[in-house]
Design a protein around this motif. Structure first.
Motif, PDB file in Angstrom:
ATOM      1  N   ASP B 302       0.829  -1.219   0.000  1.00 30.81           N
ATOM      2  CA  ASP B 302       0.000   0.000   0.000  1.00 30.81           C
ATOM      3  C   ASP B 302       0.856   1.258   0.000  1.00 30.81           C
ATOM      4  O   ASP B 302       0.328   2.364   0.013  1.00 30.81           O
ATOM      5  N   GLY B 303       2.175   1.091   0.025  1.00 32.51           N
ATOM      6  CA  GLY B 303       3.068   2.242  -0.023  1.00 32.51           C
ATOM      7  C   GLY B 303       3.944   2.323   1.222  1.00 32.51           C
ATOM      8  O   GLY B 303       3.478   2.084   2.333  1.00 32.51           O
ATOM      9  N   VAL B 304       5.205   2.676   1.008  1.00 33.66           N
ATOM     10  CA  VAL B 304       6.131   2.863   2.129  1.00 33.66           C
ATOM     11  C   VAL B 304       6.090   4.338   2.505  1.00 33.66           C
ATOM     12  O   VAL B 304       6.398   5.204   1.679  1.00 33.66           O
ATOM     13  N   PRO B 305       5.680   4.667   3.748  1.00 36.59           N
ATOM     14  CA  PRO B 305       5.579   6.088   4.124  1.00 36.59           C
ATOM     15  C   PRO B 305       6.950   6.749   4.208  1.00 36.59           C
ATOM     16  O   PRO B 305       7.945   6.102   4.515  1.00 36.59           O
ATOM     17  N   ALA B 306       6.971   8.025   3.933  1.00 39.04           N
ATOM     18  CA  ALA B 306       8.226   8.784   4.046  1.00 39.04           C
ATOM     19  C   ALA B 306       8.543   9.030   5.518  1.00 39.04           C
ATOM     20  O   ALA B 306       7.646   9.058   6.366  1.00 39.04           O
ATOM     21  N   ASP B 307       9.822   9.196   5.819  1.00 33.90           N
ATOM     22  CA  ASP B 307      10.210   9.564   7.189  1.00 33.90           C
ATOM     23  C   ASP B 307       9.830  11.019   7.453  1.00 33.90           C
ATOM     24  O   ASP B 307       9.479  11.389   8.574  1.00 33.90           O
ATOM     25  N   ILE B 308       9.927  11.836   6.427  1.00 37.75           N
ATOM     26  CA  ILE B 308       9.541  13.253   6.524  1.00 37.75           C
ATOM     27  C   ILE B 308       8.594  13.546   5.374  1.00 37.75           C
ATOM     28  O   ILE B 308       8.962  13.405   4.199  1.00 37.75           O
ATOM     29  N   ASP B 309       7.359  13.927   5.703  1.00 39.92           N
ATOM     30  CA  ASP B 309       6.380  14.226   4.658  1.00 39.92           C
ATOM     31  C   ASP B 309       6.666  15.569   4.008  1.00 39.92           C
ATOM     32  O   ASP B 309       6.991  16.540   4.683  1.00 39.92           O
ATOM     33  N   ALA B 310       6.525  15.619   2.715  1.00 39.51           N
ATOM     34  CA  ALA B 310       6.652  16.886   1.982  1.00 39.51           C
ATOM     35  C   ALA B 310       5.854  16.749   0.694  1.00 39.51           C
ATOM     36  O   ALA B 310       5.647  15.634   0.210  1.00 39.51           O
ATOM     37  N   ALA B 311       5.385  17.892   0.174  1.00 39.76           N
ATOM     38  CA  ALA B 311       4.565  17.850  -1.039  1.00 39.76           C
ATOM     39  C   ALA B 311       4.966  18.973  -1.993  1.00 39.76           C
ATOM     40  O   ALA B 311       5.397  20.036  -1.555  1.00 39.76           O
ATOM     41  N   PHE B 312       4.804  18.709  -3.263  1.00 39.59           N
ATOM     42  CA  PHE B 312       5.118  19.701  -4.288  1.00 39.59           C
ATOM     43  C   PHE B 312       3.953  20.687  -4.377  1.00 39.59           C
ATOM     44  O   PHE B 312       2.788  20.294  -4.454  1.00 39.59           O
ATOM     45  N   ASP B 313       4.277  21.973  -4.357  1.00 34.11           N
ATOM     46  CA  ASP B 313       3.246  23.014  -4.467  1.00 34.11           C
ATOM     47  C   ASP B 313       3.139  23.430  -5.926  1.00 34.11           C
ATOM     48  O   ASP B 313       4.028  24.108  -6.458  1.00 34.11           O
ATOM     49  N   TRP B 314       2.050  23.060  -6.580  1.00 34.38           N
ATOM     50  CA  TRP B 314       1.897  23.317  -8.016  1.00 34.38           C
ATOM     51  C   TRP B 314       1.533  24.774  -8.323  1.00 34.38           C
ATOM     52  O   TRP B 314       1.404  25.151  -9.483  1.00 34.38           O
ATOM     53  N   ASN B 315       1.395  25.591  -7.250  1.00 33.24           N
ATOM     54  CA  ASN B 315       1.178  27.020  -7.481  1.00 33.24           C
ATOM     55  C   ASN B 315       2.497  27.751  -7.707  1.00 33.24           C
ATOM     56  O   ASN B 315       2.519  28.892  -8.137  1.00 33.24           O
ATOM     57  N   ASP B 316       3.590  27.055  -7.371  1.00 34.19           N
ATOM     58  CA  ASP B 316       4.914  27.661  -7.551  1.00 34.19           C
ATOM     59  C   ASP B 316       5.800  26.665  -8.299  1.00 34.19           C
ATOM     60  O   ASP B 316       6.402  25.782  -7.678  1.00 34.19           O
ATOM     61  N   LEU B 317       5.881  26.819  -9.602  1.00 36.41           N
ATOM     62  CA  LEU B 317       6.590  25.839 -10.415  1.00 36.41           C
ATOM     63  C   LEU B 317       8.101  26.081 -10.439  1.00 36.41           C
ATOM     64  O   LEU B 317       8.835  25.347 -11.084  1.00 36.41           O
ATOM     65  N   GLU B 318       8.548  27.128  -9.715  1.00 34.94           N
ATOM     66  CA  GLU B 318       9.987  27.393  -9.692  1.00 34.94           C
ATOM     67  C   GLU B 318      10.664  26.783  -8.469  1.00 34.94           C
ATOM     68  O   GLU B 318      11.890  26.846  -8.336  1.00 34.94           O
ATOM     69  N   THR B 319       9.867  26.214  -7.596  1.00 39.97           N
ATOM     70  CA  THR B 319      10.422  25.615  -6.375  1.00 39.97           C
ATOM     71  C   THR B 319       9.936  24.179  -6.236  1.00 39.97           C
ATOM     72  O   THR B 319       8.759  23.891  -6.419  1.00 39.97           O
ATOM     73  N   ASP B 320      10.885  23.307  -5.899  1.00 42.54           N
ATOM     74  CA  ASP B 320      10.522  21.919  -5.608  1.00 42.54           C
ATOM     75  C   ASP B 320      10.616  21.754  -4.096  1.00 42.54           C
ATOM     76  O   ASP B 320      11.709  21.612  -3.532  1.00 42.54           O
ATOM     77  N   GLU B 321       9.461  21.810  -3.432  1.00 38.05           N
ATOM     78  CA  GLU B 321       9.447  21.793  -1.964  1.00 38.05           C
ATOM     79  C   GLU B 321      10.060  20.506  -1.394  1.00 38.05           C
ATOM     80  O   GLU B 321      10.675  20.518  -0.326  1.00 38.05           O
TER      81      GLU B 321
END
Lengths: 300, 332
Positions: B302-321
């Motif tokens: 079902d998926g291996v969870p990340a140790d630290i959650d983070a998500a890409f913000d598609w409102n800012d395409l110049e930064t990869d969060e």
């Protein structure tokens, strides 16, 4: 009815093998006439039509055309035959897919086999005379199949070893032409020279039938644990030996001897086997037209 | 006896294997093909219990949609729908006109945009084999992009990359949208970041007709590989597009304290997919094994969870969060 025929046929052949075994060997002191022992090296080329079905991955028969090469070392006399054979075959196979009324699917596979065969036969006097020589004995026959079918993805590689202890019976009929014979074909009148010729029929019936087949889910260890091992270990991880199934092999051979002691032959070889394994079975048959050259290496 | 032998030989030479073998069961009949596939999955699929799937119910739901006159398109549609109930991207049906795909990644937001990294982070990326690599954060961080475990790289190529990064504070290994591939590339890559042979997980494979029948646990080890090792902090970026071998990789990292997973959970794909063929010639595959972590848990499907959650913000395409969080983890 087909099932009944199948069992009758197998019983008949096994019965023949076991009853003829009780005839006993001919002892050396029975020899009253000197007949030489000849050693031959045999080289064969065959056209073959393998057919197989591996229920572990597909319910379909795969059929194809290929070649088979064999090298044998034969020691033969009136009383006893010994032969050791190494064989190699390769063919292209196609699945026998039902006809589609939309877009026809098809599956192509490559097939190779390696075979080792050793057989010893002894003469049965009661079934032999001047023109006929009947021998019985046994053989060890081991076949390693290597199949590749990319459409099956992680199961692309199909492997099995089928090894058998077989009962053997061989009947040889001397059909030599003792004097020259001229044929009258209107314009042509060819002369057929006297020649030593044999017609030979060999039957092998599996008595102890072993097979080495995949485990329940056809998984290779190395794909599970990520360890790269040597190819043989990789291939056979999780495989299991079974003692079940059957194997039949027949060969009808016409041999013509040359004046220098060599010979050549044409033969038709038919073979069928099933290897049920522990979980899902494997079935295989082949028809082969084989040309063989006998090189005589020693006579005593 | 001679006559018997003669009769026998004629019998054998004129008969053929058809008499001796079971009948040819190749068939275009839609119901026979349905039953064959349903039975194969029932006998061998590995995740019925984890996913709480009632396979009998699937037969009762989908079989009535077919009859002996159903077209091949109708048959494909029904079989594909039934297989998609397994919610498993290692499960596909392949016909000459279509291939069924579940597509796990579409169930979650996308967290990787290649152009953002290429345009705003990388200055002089090297493409060393299948590994795109460059320096980030003024040379403090090494970045390696590995897009598919199907793509290869040599030991000497990996030596070169790690040698370039030897003076960095750490490496970011980007496995987002990595759909998996050759499992042998897992120890080849992960073995660069470990100091000793380490048990990282197990696999178990179906070996019986009951849905919970599995064979013995098979150990999955990672050992040091190559001439150059990297023992400093390593951040592995993952998302729902990290599937199959990438999920195996993510589970394995849990055994090493110097490796941190950042991003979204992986997509899963912990089962080894094995293939087969239907009576009509179409082919299929589905999972026959389970991936277990060191505690024997099979959640990886079902998926291996990340140790630290983070998500890409598609409102800012110049930064990869997610990448930014990885840089922070190494440089802070």
């Amino acid at each position: 009815m087909k099932k009944l025929n199948k069992y009758l046929l197998i019983l008949l052949m096994v019965g023949l093998s076991s009853t003829t075994f009780t005839q006993g060997r001919v002892q050396p002191f029975d020899i009253i006439e000197y007949k030489p022992t000849n050693n031959y090296t045999l080289l064969s080329f065959g056209l073959t039509n393998p057919i197989y079905r591996d229920f572990a991955t597909s319910p379909l028969f795969y059929s194809g055309i290929g070649i088979e090469l064999n090298a044998s070392w034969l020691k033969t006399s009136d009383l006893r035959d010994r032969i050791f054979n190494l064989g190699f075959g390769i063919s292209a196979q196609n699945a026998r897919v039902p006809q589609s009324n939309f877009i026809q699917s098809g599956s192509f596979a490559g097939y190779g086999k390696f075979e080792i065969f050793y057989q010893e036969l002894w003469k049965i006097d009661a079934l032999s005379d001047n023109k006929n020589n009947t021998k019985i004995g046994g053989a060890i026959l081991s076949t390693q199949n290597v199949r590749a079918n990319p459409a099956l993805q992680n199961n692309t590689m199909g492997l099995e070893n089928i090894s058998n202890l077989v009962a053997s019976a061989q009947w040889t009929r001397d059909i030599s032409r003792t004097k020259d014979k001229t044929l009258d074909l209107w314009l042509f009148k060819p002369t057929l020279k006297a020649a030593k010729r044999d017609l030979r029929f060999l039957l092998n019936v599996g008595v102890l039938n072993f097979n080495y087949r995949p485990g329940y889910a056809y998984a290779y260890d190395s794909e599970i644990n990520g360890v790269e091992t040597n190819p043989v270990e990789w291939s056979f991880a999780n495989y299991k030996w079974s003692l079940n199934g059957w194997r039949l092999k027949t060969q009808l051979e016409y041999v013509k001897y040359l004046s220098n002691g060599n010979a050549r032959s044409w033969s038709y070889v038919w073979e069928a086997t099933t290897a049920p394994g522990k979980f899902e079975g494997f079935q295989m048959a082949s028809h082969q037209l084989r040309y063989t050259i006998y090189f005589i290496t020693k006579t005593r | 006896m001679k006559h018997l032998l003669l009769i026998l030989s004629v019998l054998l030479l004129t008969s053929c294997e058809k008499v001796l073998f079971k009948k040819d069961i190749g068939s275009a009949n839609p119901l026979e093909n349905f039953d064959y596939l349903w039975n194969e999955v029932d006998k061998k699929y590995s995740y019925f219990e984890l996913k709480n799937i009632d396979w009998d119910e699937m037969r009762d739901t989908y079989r009535p949609m077919l009859n002996e006159n159903s077209t091949e398109v109708e048959l494909f549609s029904v079989l594909a729908s039934m297989l998609n109930e397994l919610r498993d991207d290692h499960t596909n049906l392949t016909s000459p006109f279509n291939v069924s795909v579940y597509n796990v990644a579409l169930n979650s937001p996308q967290n990787y945009r290649a152009r953002t990294i290429d345009e705003f982070y990388l200055t002089d990326p090297w493409r060393t084999g299948a590994l795109k690599n460059d320096f980030l954060s003024n040379g403090e961080v090494g970045y390696i992009r590995y897009g598919s475990f199907s793509s290869g790289f040599s030991d000497s190529q990996m030596d070169l990359i790690l040698d370039r990064f030897k003076d960095t504070k750490g490496i970011i290994l980007d496995l987002r949208e990595n759909g998996g591939g050759a499992i042998f590339n897992i120890p080849k890559l992960l073995g660069r970041f470990v100091s000793s042979k380490t048990l990282v997980g197990y696999s178990i494979t179906r070996n019986g007709e009951e849905h919970n029948e599995f064979g013995e646990k098979e150990d999955f080890y990672i050992s040091p590989t190559g001439n150059v090792q990297f023992q400093k902090p390593v951040v592995v970026l993952i998302d729902r597009g990290s599937y199959s071998a990438a999920t195996f990789f993510a589970v394995a990292t849990k055994a090493f304290s110097n490796i941190t997973l950042i991003g979204d959970a992986t997509g899963g794909g912990g089962g080894l997919p094995n293939g087969g063929q239907l009576p009509n010639g179409w082919t299929y595959r589905f999972s026959v094994s389970q991936l277990l972590d060191l505690n024997g848990e099979n959640y990886a499907e079902d998926g291996v969870p990340a140790d630290i959650d983070a998500a890409f913000d598609w409102n800012d395409l110049e930064t990869d969060e997610i990448l930014e969080r990885g840089i922070l983890e190494i440089t802070e």
